[in-house]
Design a protein around this motif. Sequence first.
Motif, PDB file in Angstrom:
ATOM      1  N   MET A 271       0.825  -1.203   0.000  1.00  0.00           N
ATOM      2  CA  MET A 271       0.000   0.000   0.000  1.00  0.00           C
ATOM      3  C   MET A 271       0.862   1.258   0.000  1.00  0.00           C
ATOM      4  N   ILE A 272       0.619   2.150  -0.955  1.00  0.00           N
ATOM      5  CA  ILE A 272       1.263   3.459  -0.989  1.00  0.00           C
ATOM      6  C   ILE A 272       0.347   4.418  -0.242  1.00  0.00           C
ATOM      7  N   HIS A 273       0.827   4.930   0.861  1.00  0.00           N
ATOM      8  CA  HIS A 273      -0.049   5.691   1.747  1.00  0.00           C
ATOM      9  C   HIS A 273      -0.140   7.162   1.361  1.00  0.00           C
ATOM     10  N   GLY A 274      -1.179   7.789   1.878  1.00  0.00           N
ATOM     11  CA  GLY A 274      -1.357   9.220   1.738  1.00  0.00           C
ATOM     12  C   GLY A 274      -1.140   9.932   3.056  1.00  0.00           C
ATOM     13  N   PHE A 275      -1.694  11.151   3.159  1.00  0.00           N
ATOM     14  CA  PHE A 275      -1.433  12.010   4.303  1.00  0.00           C
ATOM     15  C   PHE A 275      -1.931  11.409   5.618  1.00  0.00           C
ATOM     16  N   MET A 276      -3.158  10.934   5.670  1.00  0.00           N
ATOM     17  CA  MET A 276      -3.744  10.443   6.925  1.00  0.00           C
ATOM     18  C   MET A 276      -3.571   8.929   7.057  1.00  0.00           C
ATOM     19  N   PHE A 277      -2.421   8.416   6.646  1.00  0.00           N
ATOM     20  CA  PHE A 277      -2.266   6.969   6.564  1.00  0.00           C
ATOM     21  C   PHE A 277      -2.383   6.220   7.886  1.00  0.00           C
ATOM     22  N   PRO A 278      -2.131   6.813   9.076  1.00  0.00           N
ATOM     23  CA  PRO A 278      -2.288   6.001  10.286  1.00  0.00           C
ATOM     24  C   PRO A 278      -3.687   5.426  10.473  1.00  0.00           C
ATOM     25  N   PHE A 279      -4.699   6.014   9.806  1.00  0.00           N
ATOM     26  CA  PHE A 279      -6.026   5.425   9.890  1.00  0.00           C
ATOM     27  C   PHE A 279      -6.006   3.953   9.473  1.00  0.00           C
ATOM     28  N   MET A 296       1.451  -4.474   3.651  1.00  0.00           N
ATOM     29  CA  MET A 296       2.798  -3.939   3.811  1.00  0.00           C
ATOM     30  C   MET A 296       2.761  -2.480   3.356  1.00  0.00           C
ATOM     31  N   MET A 297       3.135  -1.593   4.241  1.00  0.00           N
ATOM     32  CA  MET A 297       3.006  -0.168   3.960  1.00  0.00           C
ATOM     33  C   MET A 297       4.353   0.525   4.145  1.00  0.00           C
ATOM     34  N   PRO A 298       5.098   0.748   3.071  1.00  0.00           N
ATOM     35  CA  PRO A 298       6.346   1.507   3.200  1.00  0.00           C
ATOM     36  C   PRO A 298       6.050   2.928   3.689  1.00  0.00           C
ATOM     37  N   ILE A 299       6.863   3.387   4.618  1.00  0.00           N
ATOM     38  CA  ILE A 299       6.725   4.767   5.101  1.00  0.00           C
ATOM     39  C   ILE A 299       7.482   5.656   4.132  1.00  0.00           C
ATOM     40  N   ARG A 300       6.761   6.504   3.446  1.00  0.00           N
ATOM     41  CA  ARG A 300       7.336   7.248   2.340  1.00  0.00           C
ATOM     42  C   ARG A 300       8.292   8.338   2.803  1.00  0.00           C
ATOM     43  N   THR A 301       9.196   8.700   1.898  1.00  0.00           N
ATOM     44  CA  THR A 301      10.144   9.779   2.155  1.00  0.00           C
ATOM     45  C   THR A 301       9.399  11.034   2.577  1.00  0.00           C
ATOM     46  N   GLN A 332      14.240  -5.707  -6.778  1.00  0.00           N
ATOM     47  CA  GLN A 332      15.272  -6.488  -6.095  1.00  0.00           C
ATOM     48  C   GLN A 332      14.713  -7.501  -5.107  1.00  0.00           C
ATOM     49  N   CYS A 333      13.586  -7.193  -4.492  1.00  0.00           N
ATOM     50  CA  CYS A 333      13.174  -7.964  -3.323  1.00  0.00           C
ATOM     51  C   CYS A 333      11.863  -8.720  -3.477  1.00  0.00           C
ATOM     52  N   TRP A 334      10.979  -8.279  -4.352  1.00  0.00           N
ATOM     53  CA  TRP A 334       9.681  -8.939  -4.458  1.00  0.00           C
ATOM     54  C   TRP A 334       9.813 -10.157  -5.350  1.00  0.00           C
ATOM     55  N   LYS A 335       8.997 -11.156  -5.117  1.00  0.00           N
ATOM     56  CA  LYS A 335       9.129 -12.424  -5.829  1.00  0.00           C
ATOM     57  C   LYS A 335       8.175 -12.565  -7.005  1.00  0.00           C
ATOM     58  N   ARG A 336       7.248 -11.643  -7.157  1.00  0.00           N
ATOM     59  CA  ARG A 336       6.252 -11.756  -8.224  1.00  0.00           C
ATOM     60  C   ARG A 336       5.604 -10.393  -8.400  1.00  0.00           C
ATOM     61  N   PRO A 337       4.852 -10.173  -9.512  1.00  0.00           N
ATOM     62  CA  PRO A 337       4.138  -8.899  -9.652  1.00  0.00           C
ATOM     63  C   PRO A 337       3.232  -8.658  -8.441  1.00  0.00           C
ATOM     64  N   VAL A 338       3.197  -7.428  -7.991  1.00  0.00           N
ATOM     65  CA  VAL A 338       2.578  -7.104  -6.718  1.00  0.00           C
ATOM     66  C   VAL A 338       1.148  -6.596  -6.910  1.00  0.00           C
ATOM     67  N   ILE A 339       0.304  -6.863  -5.922  1.00  0.00           N
ATOM     68  CA  ILE A 339      -0.982  -6.175  -5.836  1.00  0.00           C
ATOM     69  C   ILE A 339      -0.688  -4.835  -5.168  1.00  0.00           C
ATOM     70  N   LEU A 340      -0.855  -3.763  -5.902  1.00  0.00           N
ATOM     71  CA  LEU A 340      -0.472  -2.429  -5.450  1.00  0.00           C
ATOM     72  C   LEU A 340      -1.725  -1.631  -5.118  1.00  0.00           C
ATOM     73  N   MET A 341      -1.725  -1.047  -3.935  1.00  0.00           N
ATOM     74  CA  MET A 341      -2.864  -0.245  -3.491  1.00  0.00           C
ATOM     75  C   MET A 341      -2.383   1.160  -3.155  1.00  0.00           C
ATOM     76  N   GLY A 342      -3.089   2.154  -3.652  1.00  0.00           N
ATOM     77  CA  GLY A 342      -2.804   3.538  -3.285  1.00  0.00           C
ATOM     78  C   GLY A 342      -3.988   4.108  -2.543  1.00  0.00           C
ATOM     79  N   GLU A 343      -3.744   4.688  -1.374  1.00  0.00           N
ATOM     80  CA  GLU A 343      -4.853   5.258  -0.611  1.00  0.00           C
ATOM     81  C   GLU A 343      -4.680   6.765  -0.491  1.00  0.00           C
ATOM     82  N   LEU A 344      -5.801   7.492  -0.610  1.00  0.00           N
ATOM     83  CA  LEU A 344      -5.816   8.954  -0.462  1.00  0.00           C
ATOM     84  C   LEU A 344      -4.793   9.573  -1.423  1.00  0.00           C
ATOM     85  N   ALA A 345      -3.895  10.424  -0.916  1.00  0.00           N
ATOM     86  CA  ALA A 345      -2.902  11.063  -1.785  1.00  0.00           C
ATOM     87  C   ALA A 345      -1.846  10.084  -2.279  1.00  0.00           C
TER      88      ALA A 345
END
Length: 537
Positions: A271-279, A296-301, A332-345
């Motif tokens: 999941m690529i998070h937006g501004f209010m991602f702690p929800f 799995m939610m990477p904490i963005r730069t 480099q690290c994922w083993k297959r094409p990913v299910i990608l989710m973007g929330e909010l921004a």
Amino acid sequence: MLDNFHEVEQVIGLEYSIGNVFSLMPEESANHARQAVLETYLESDKRLSGAIKWADFDLDGKFQRGGLSELTDLTTRILKDPSDDTEVRRLVDQASQLKLKPGLIEALPDEDLMFWFIPYTPPTRDRMPKTLLRGLSITLELFGQVIDIFNPDASLTPAEKRVCFQFVSGKSLREAAEADDVGVETKRLQIKQAIAKLECDGQSGLARLLVGQMVHFAYVSEGESSHAQVAETFAANHLPSDVRIAVQRLPNGRLLRFYEAGPSDGTPILMIHGFMFPFAPINAPAHLDRNNLRLMMPIRTGYLDERSATNLYHGEDAVEQTIEDLTLFLTQCWKRPVILMGELAGGPIAAILAARNPELVERLILFAINTVKGDPTAKSFAKRFHGGLRQLVAKPTIFRFVAWQFRKFNTTRKAMRTTMTRIMRECPADLEAMEGMRGAGSAYEWLIDFLSVSPVGYADDFRMIIKGEWAESLSCHPMPVDYVHGPVDSLTTVDDVRELMKSNPWAKLHVLEEGGHFAHASHADLVWDKISEIVQA
């Protein structure tokens, strides 16, 4: 850090590729060559695998946290509960039975395993530093890897590494001989050979060298885990106990921090998070467990980053850096094409990432995507706010200064409540989520902490969304794109989403029964049930 989701498929693929390489040989020779290369490769990969298991204690022996740090790829996963890993649990149990002293090395009598308790004082941002003991679980395998790393020309045999391990862990040569059912003279010869190969001055010199090199374990475990401090503190203060933290060192040298929730063997969603991602991590865990989803939610730069203040004036584009890092991570690290989710921004960023790397993405899900439409002359606070931001798009650097002022102003619950009430007033469900009347508690407390260490992240988000270039990527997706949207989202309406979908024949719209922009807080069951349905389709 990632589980090997498809180890069998990976081996089969390797066999096929290696077989093609050796196809010029006669069949029997090719088969022998293929098998030899495959076994050698997998064995070498196994030798380089394994994690340093560690646990932190106060000086009275009370457990603080644990972790797993990979020696080779510099990945650290932080554990709140020692029961999450068997070896960390054993380390904690052993510590409870010992009179802990800084520097203590304790060997398990019938195993090639020792525990080492090292004093250290971790740096802290918001409190006085406190000296702790870090207990390290060191196996013979890890010990041998460190010898190989720092003494590559010594070429110690397995027996010589073993006697060195036994020596450092406190066994006498007689005890080592009895453990291995060999003569004492055999062990004496092995340690003499190790001393000669490592060019040490007797056994005391060998002890100094090996213990000094073992310090590498402490630096690896602390070097990566220390970068998770802000995210770890935020999680400890505001997130459920079943939200996990991990740190991944990328090949470009940068770090990627993660929050994870849901069963470790569940269907993975990045999941690529937006501004209010702690929800999401606050409200999702029970629904993820029920639907067998691993989030799995990477904490963005720019988010949860104590360096954010210095980056207001300088620094790379946080959005572009996030896309670069995630592309490298998936490659480099994922083993297959990913299910990608973007929330909010995070929705526009997920769309850009998928458009640039379609081979890395199996499916794209956009939840409550934020298009930041606005009108500076409107009566609605939200439309005026977004309209004002749009007027500033010609001055991109100003966004970070605007964000900094929001950070300075919203330092109390009253101020934060005023700001969020004005922007979300057109959606009662969102306001109820903010107040804690829906979902898992009030958002104002965590939002105050969150704003203080995230201004660069949300400033660059607004700049990216308002520029609008990301929307072009939505027409470039030769893959399913699923929009999940609340029917009363006051920031991006369902009609706004339909407008976005026109350029993509693969797009599908899933309108929830209820909920607004923060439906993953106010109606988390509807959101995650719908996402599970999409994933399983």
